[in-house]
Design a protein around this motif. Structure first.
Motif, PDB file in Angstrom:
ATOM      1  N   VAL A 278      12.048  -1.956  29.227  1.00 36.93           N
ATOM      2  CA  VAL A 278      12.671  -1.138  28.185  1.00 36.93           C
ATOM      3  C   VAL A 278      11.771   0.087  28.022  1.00 36.93           C
ATOM      4  O   VAL A 278      10.677   0.008  27.461  1.00 36.93           O
ATOM      5  CB  VAL A 278      12.808  -1.897  26.862  1.00 36.93           C
ATOM      6  CG1 VAL A 278      13.517  -1.018  25.825  1.00 36.93           C
ATOM      7  CG2 VAL A 278      13.581  -3.198  27.063  1.00 36.93           C
TER       8      VAL A 278
ATOM      9  N   ASP B  24      17.568  -4.677  22.124  1.00 31.96           N
ATOM     10  CA  ASP B  24      18.099  -4.553  23.475  1.00 31.96           C
ATOM     11  C   ASP B  24      17.520  -5.646  24.381  1.00 31.96           C
ATOM     12  O   ASP B  24      18.233  -6.231  25.211  1.00 31.96           O
ATOM     13  CB  ASP B  24      17.767  -3.170  24.034  1.00 31.96           C
ATOM     14  CG  ASP B  24      18.329  -2.952  25.420  1.00 31.96           C
ATOM     15  OD1 ASP B  24      19.520  -2.623  25.538  1.00 31.96           O
ATOM     16  OD2 ASP B  24      17.571  -3.132  26.401  1.00 31.96           O
TER      17      ASP B  24
ATOM     18  N   THR C 178      20.203   4.092  31.292  1.00 33.34           N
ATOM     19  CA  THR C 178      19.539   3.237  32.278  1.00 33.34           C
ATOM     20  C   THR C 178      18.511   4.062  33.033  1.00 33.34           C
ATOM     21  O   THR C 178      18.851   5.095  33.617  1.00 33.34           O
ATOM     22  CB  THR C 178      20.552   2.645  33.265  1.00 33.34           C
ATOM     23  OG1 THR C 178      21.520   1.881  32.539  1.00 33.34           O
ATOM     24  CG2 THR C 178      19.868   1.735  34.275  1.00 33.34           C
TER      25      THR C 178
ATOM     26  N   SER D 228      16.542  -0.610  30.435  1.00 33.87           N
ATOM     27  CA  SER D 228      17.143   0.378  29.550  1.00 33.87           C
ATOM     28  C   SER D 228      16.102   1.433  29.204  1.00 33.87           C
ATOM     29  O   SER D 228      14.900   1.222  29.361  1.00 33.87           O
ATOM     30  CB  SER D 228      17.680  -0.279  28.276  1.00 33.87           C
ATOM     31  OG  SER D 228      16.628  -0.944  27.601  1.00 33.87           O
TER      32      SER D 228
ATOM     33  N   ARG E 226      20.760   5.471  24.401  1.00 37.23           N
ATOM     34  CA  ARG E 226      20.344   4.440  25.350  1.00 37.23           C
ATOM     35  C   ARG E 226      20.965   4.736  26.709  1.00 37.23           C
ATOM     36  O   ARG E 226      22.175   4.902  26.827  1.00 37.23           O
ATOM     37  CB  ARG E 226      20.779   3.058  24.889  1.00 37.23           C
ATOM     38  CG  ARG E 226      20.391   1.938  25.860  1.00 37.23           C
ATOM     39  CD  ARG E 226      21.063   0.628  25.492  1.00 37.23           C
ATOM     40  NE  ARG E 226      20.674  -0.434  26.407  1.00 37.23           N
ATOM     41  CZ  ARG E 226      21.214  -0.634  27.613  1.00 37.23           C
ATOM     42  NH1 ARG E 226      22.158   0.188  28.056  1.00 37.23           N
ATOM     43  NH2 ARG E 226      20.795  -1.629  28.378  1.00 37.23           N
TER      44      ARG E 226
END
Length: 437
Positions: free
Chosen positions: A153, A173, A113, A98, A111
């Motif tokens: 992340v 997350d 990808t 993420s 958020r």
């Protein structure tokens, strides 16, 4: 804010970023709907021809540890600058993660990808490689847990510029993604509530949280604590040099739990197939995260607290015992995999030798065997007596089984005359000189 991009890099936030964090994320830089391409990307160089095995393999006893576990089945979240999954040493080890970007709305972030190669600074790629890089030819490069998976992340605007909400959301997350271990190679000198609460949620969710102690040498830090390393339930990691002695730059305090190697480490670099040399507690923390993945892989029934206890109980003390620079000592992967504390003994059947019950208390010989031995013994005794008595029987037969001379006319030897007169206590014992000849 990062716990060790390099030893010379300070962890304290520069003025604008410090004010941003102090505001709790209420003030934001210009909005960004998506991460911008790297203006400047860090790259590496090829290792020298004929380079030998990675020194960490010998320093940490990794070959012995890999005989027991490689980290398979465990995901380690790396909250950092991103991870370049294209590097050959990371092939197959990096999940789609993420990316968090600062925006102007109620949440303060978005958020998305990230692209697989997105890591401008190279810090996250280096950390990921130390955690889970696959073993290269000749073991020139490897992670501590080469069988583990990495969940990146990415903080798109840079960890130094992240708001407390973004860091808290990044931790949440990682938990939601099923990470068994979270690596936080970052540090700030202030206790911020959103980050503290996010760490508490991760600990409550049974995740092993590992954080760098930071590289300030405690200079100018009020109270000496760095966060999130100093939070309850977090493994705080200091750094030692190749000689095993604490680095002067590594922050110290009673909140430091253990240490890893942190000087002049060869690490995976983004942007191709190269490598770089890095130093700092960030990379010591990565070694502890990899070791936690090994333990979680071998003992999936252990809780996060039990995993952390294994790591501290099995650490090699530095300087003869626990101290504020290295905590319990230098992380020991093989020791962590073989140490059996009282709480973990029941969870490690493969590490114990089964003890068979004692046989029942039965007689050595059964009735049939005893009878057979008695009969055999009687027959043997009869044979022996027969052999010993045969000469006497032959002499008796020659005498016709009568006393007196034998059948050949030979008289039996006469018994010596009894001389008892001198046994009455007197002085009448015969003089041998008076015997008849």
């Amino acid at each position: 804010m990062r716990g060790g991009h390099a030893v010379r890099r300070r962890l304290l936030l520069p003025g604008a970023a410090a004010l941003l964090l102090a505001a709790g994320g209420l003030a934001h830089p210009p909005a960004a709907d998506a991460a911008e391409p790297c203006r400047r990307a860090v790259t590496g160089e090829e290792l020298p021809s004929g380079a030998g095995p990675l020194p960490l393999i010998e320093q940490l006893g990794l070959r012995q540890a890999w005989d027991l576990a490689t980290g398979s089945g465990v995901t380690v979240a790396v909250i950092d600058s991103g991870v370049d999954a294209r590097h050959p040493d990371l092939t197959g080890s990096v999940r789609r993660g993420s990316e968090f970007t600062i925006v102007r709305d109620a949440t303060g972030y978005s958020r998305t990808t990230p692209e697989p190669e997105q890591d401008c600074e190279g810090h996250g790629t280096a950390v990921a490689g130390l955690v889970a890089a696959r073993r290269a030819e000749g073991d020139r490069m490897t992670g501590v847990a080469p069988g583990a998976a990495v969940y990146p992340v990415r903080i798109a605007d840079g960890v130094e510029r992240a708001t407390t909400e973004i860091l808290a959301a990044a931790i949440d997350d990682a938990v939601a993604a099923g990470a068994g271990v979270i690596n936080l190679s970052l540090a700030v000198p202030t206790d911020y509530e959103p980050i503290r609460e996010a760490v508490a949620r991760a600990v409550e969710a049974d995740v092993v949280v590992v954080a760098a102690a930071g590289n300030e040498g405690n200079q100018g830090i009020s109270g000496g604590r760095m966060y999130p390393a100093a939070y309850d339930g977090v493994l705080a990691v200091g750094a030692v040099g190749n000689d095993g002695q604490p680095l002067d730059s590594s922050n110290a305090g009673p909140w430091v739990d253990l240490a890893g190697y942190g000087a002049d480490l060869a690490v995976v670099a983004p942007g191709g197939t190269g490598y770089r040399v890095e130093s700092g507690t960030s990379f010591a923390a990565a070694q502890v995260s990899g070791t936690a993945a090994l333990v979680r892989s071998r003992f999936p029934g252990l809780t996060a607290a039990e995993v952390a206890r294994r790591l501290t109980d099995s650490a090699t003390p530095v300087g003869g015992g626990r101290n504020d620079r290295t905590g319990a000592g230098l992380v020991d992967p093989f020791g962590a995999l073989t140490d059996l504390g009282p709480a973990e003994a029941a969870e490690a059947p493969a590490a114990r030798v089964p003890v068979r019950p004692l046989p029942p208390d039965e007689p050595l010989l059964g009735p049939t065997t005893a009878t057979a031995l008695a009969v055999s013994g009687g027959l043997l005794l009869a044979v022996v007596l027969g052999l010993l008595g045969a000469p006497a029987a032959r002499r008796a037969a020659r005498r016709g089984w009568r006393t007196g001379p034998d059948a050949a006319g030979d008289p039996l030897p006469a018994a010596a005359p009894a001389r008892l007169d001198w046994l009455d206590g007197g002085d009448s014992r015969p003089d041998p000189r008076n015997r008849k000849r």
